[in-house]
Design an enzyme around this catalytic site. Sequence first.
Site, PDB file in Angstrom:
ATOM      1  N   HIS A   1       0.840  -1.212   0.000  1.00  0.00           N
ATOM      2  CA  HIS A   1       0.000   0.000   0.000  1.00  0.00           C
ATOM      3  C   HIS A   1       0.870   1.256   0.000  1.00  0.00           C
ATOM      4  CE1 HIS A   1      -2.967  -2.704   2.351  1.00  0.00           C
ATOM      5  NE2 HIS A   1      -3.574  -2.446   1.202  1.00  0.00           N
TER       6      HIS A   1
ATOM      7  N   LYS B   1     -17.959  -6.596   8.399  1.00  0.00           N
ATOM      8  CA  LYS B   1     -16.619  -7.173   8.298  1.00  0.00           C
ATOM      9  C   LYS B   1     -15.987  -7.333   9.670  1.00  0.00           C
ATOM     10  CE  LYS B   1     -14.067  -6.357   3.991  1.00  0.00           C
ATOM     11  NZ  LYS B   1     -13.205  -5.419   3.279  1.00  0.00           N
TER      12      LYS B   1
ATOM     13  N   ARG C   1      -2.205  -5.826  -8.587  1.00  0.00           N
ATOM     14  CA  ARG C   1      -1.135  -6.804  -8.380  1.00  0.00           C
ATOM     15  C   ARG C   1      -1.116  -7.900  -9.425  1.00  0.00           C
ATOM     16  NH1 ARG C   1      -3.077  -7.614  -2.324  1.00  0.00           N
ATOM     17  NH2 ARG C   1      -4.944  -7.118  -3.487  1.00  0.00           N
TER      18      ARG C   1
ATOM     19  N   SER D   1      -2.929  -7.933   2.554  1.00  0.00           N
ATOM     20  CA  SER D   1      -3.275  -7.825   3.980  1.00  0.00           C
ATOM     21  C   SER D   1      -3.853  -9.142   4.484  1.00  0.00           C
ATOM     22  CB  SER D   1      -4.285  -6.696   4.201  1.00  0.00           C
ATOM     23  OG  SER D   1      -3.708  -5.448   3.924  1.00  0.00           O
TER      24      SER D   1
HETATM   25  P1  ADP Z   1      -9.826  -3.736  -0.016  1.00  0.00           P
HETATM   26  O1  ADP Z   1     -10.464  -4.196   1.244  1.00  0.00           O
HETATM   27  O2  ADP Z   1     -10.575  -2.651  -0.741  1.00  0.00           O
HETATM   28  O3  ADP Z   1      -9.316  -4.823  -0.943  1.00  0.00           O
HETATM   29  P2  ADP Z   1      -7.072  -3.347   0.716  1.00  0.00           P
HETATM   30  O4  ADP Z   1      -6.671  -2.659   1.972  1.00  0.00           O
HETATM   31  O5  ADP Z   1      -6.808  -4.816   0.644  1.00  0.00           O
HETATM   32  O6  ADP Z   1      -8.558  -2.969   0.524  1.00  0.00           O
HETATM   33  O7  ADP Z   1      -6.370  -2.677  -0.551  1.00  0.00           O
HETATM   34  C1  ADP Z   1      -6.546  -1.329  -0.904  1.00  0.00           C
HETATM   35  C2  ADP Z   1      -5.886  -1.065  -2.257  1.00  0.00           C
HETATM   36  O8  ADP Z   1      -4.493  -1.369  -2.189  1.00  0.00           O
HETATM   37  C3  ADP Z   1      -6.413  -1.916  -3.408  1.00  0.00           C
HETATM   38  O9  ADP Z   1      -6.400  -1.125  -4.578  1.00  0.00           O
HETATM   39  C4  ADP Z   1      -5.423  -3.007  -3.535  1.00  0.00           C
HETATM   40  O10 ADP Z   1      -5.379  -3.539  -4.853  1.00  0.00           O
HETATM   41  C5  ADP Z   1      -4.154  -2.260  -3.230  1.00  0.00           C
HETATM   42  N1  ADP Z   1      -3.078  -3.133  -2.764  1.00  0.00           N
HETATM   43  C6  ADP Z   1      -3.105  -3.985  -1.727  1.00  0.00           C
HETATM   44  N2  ADP Z   1      -1.934  -4.641  -1.591  1.00  0.00           N
HETATM   45  C7  ADP Z   1      -1.136  -4.189  -2.600  1.00  0.00           C
HETATM   46  C8  ADP Z   1       0.202  -4.490  -3.027  1.00  0.00           C
HETATM   47  N3  ADP Z   1       0.936  -5.405  -2.399  1.00  0.00           N
HETATM   48  N4  ADP Z   1       0.671  -3.824  -4.102  1.00  0.00           N
HETATM   49  C9  ADP Z   1      -0.098  -2.918  -4.747  1.00  0.00           C
HETATM   50  N5  ADP Z   1      -1.349  -2.595  -4.404  1.00  0.00           N
HETATM   51  C10 ADP Z   1      -1.875  -3.224  -3.343  1.00  0.00           C
END
Ligand code: ADP
Length: 151
Positions: free
Chosen positions: A17, A41, A90, A128
């Site tokens: 992120h 959630k 990703r 995550s």
């Molecule tokens: P959500 O619950 O909306 O999936 P996340 O917190 O998992 O939220 O992710 C928020 C954003 O960050 C999304 O656009 C996701 O694709 C991006 N993201 C998460 N992990 C990575 C990573 N390792 N590299 C690039 N983008 C990421």
Amino acid sequence: MKIAVFPGSFDPITIGHVEIVRRAIPLFDKIIIAVGVNSQKKYLYSLEERMKHIEAVFEHEDKVSVDKHEGLTAHYCMKKNAKFLLRGLRNAADFDYEKQLSQMNHIIGDGVETVFLISHPQYSHISSTLVREVIKGGGDASPFLPDGLFK
Ligand code: ADP
């Protein structure tokens, strides 16, 4: 003023992120990291903890702020006068999901444009969801987390 919203659960924020936000800083005047609140959630970290982690990481970035948000992301963007959504990609699974999300948000969000950054290869395996599994299993998640957090 170009305002972008970076929405997500950030449970917890990972170096994946952080990388997306840092690369987006030159593109926008302001980036609001909008931490999701969804009563359906079950989170590992509370909203307060998730926000605190992100605030610590971006403490010295004037353009980056942290907020919470409930309800539709598209409506949140309109409320904040943000014309851009920022998302990270990703892999193909992200793409298929994000494509639909972006097309629907464009309609309900009064033309909000989603800007995608493709993750650099060294971050594309980090999620995550899996980081939470490592933490719950008592493993060392520090290689995936911003320096100085959760230690
Ligand atoms: P959500 O619950 O909306 O999936 P996340 O917190 O998992 O939220 O992710 C928020 C954003 O960050 C999304 O656009 C996701 O694709 C991006 N993201 C998460 N992990 C990575 C990573 N390792 N590299 C690039 N983008 C990421």
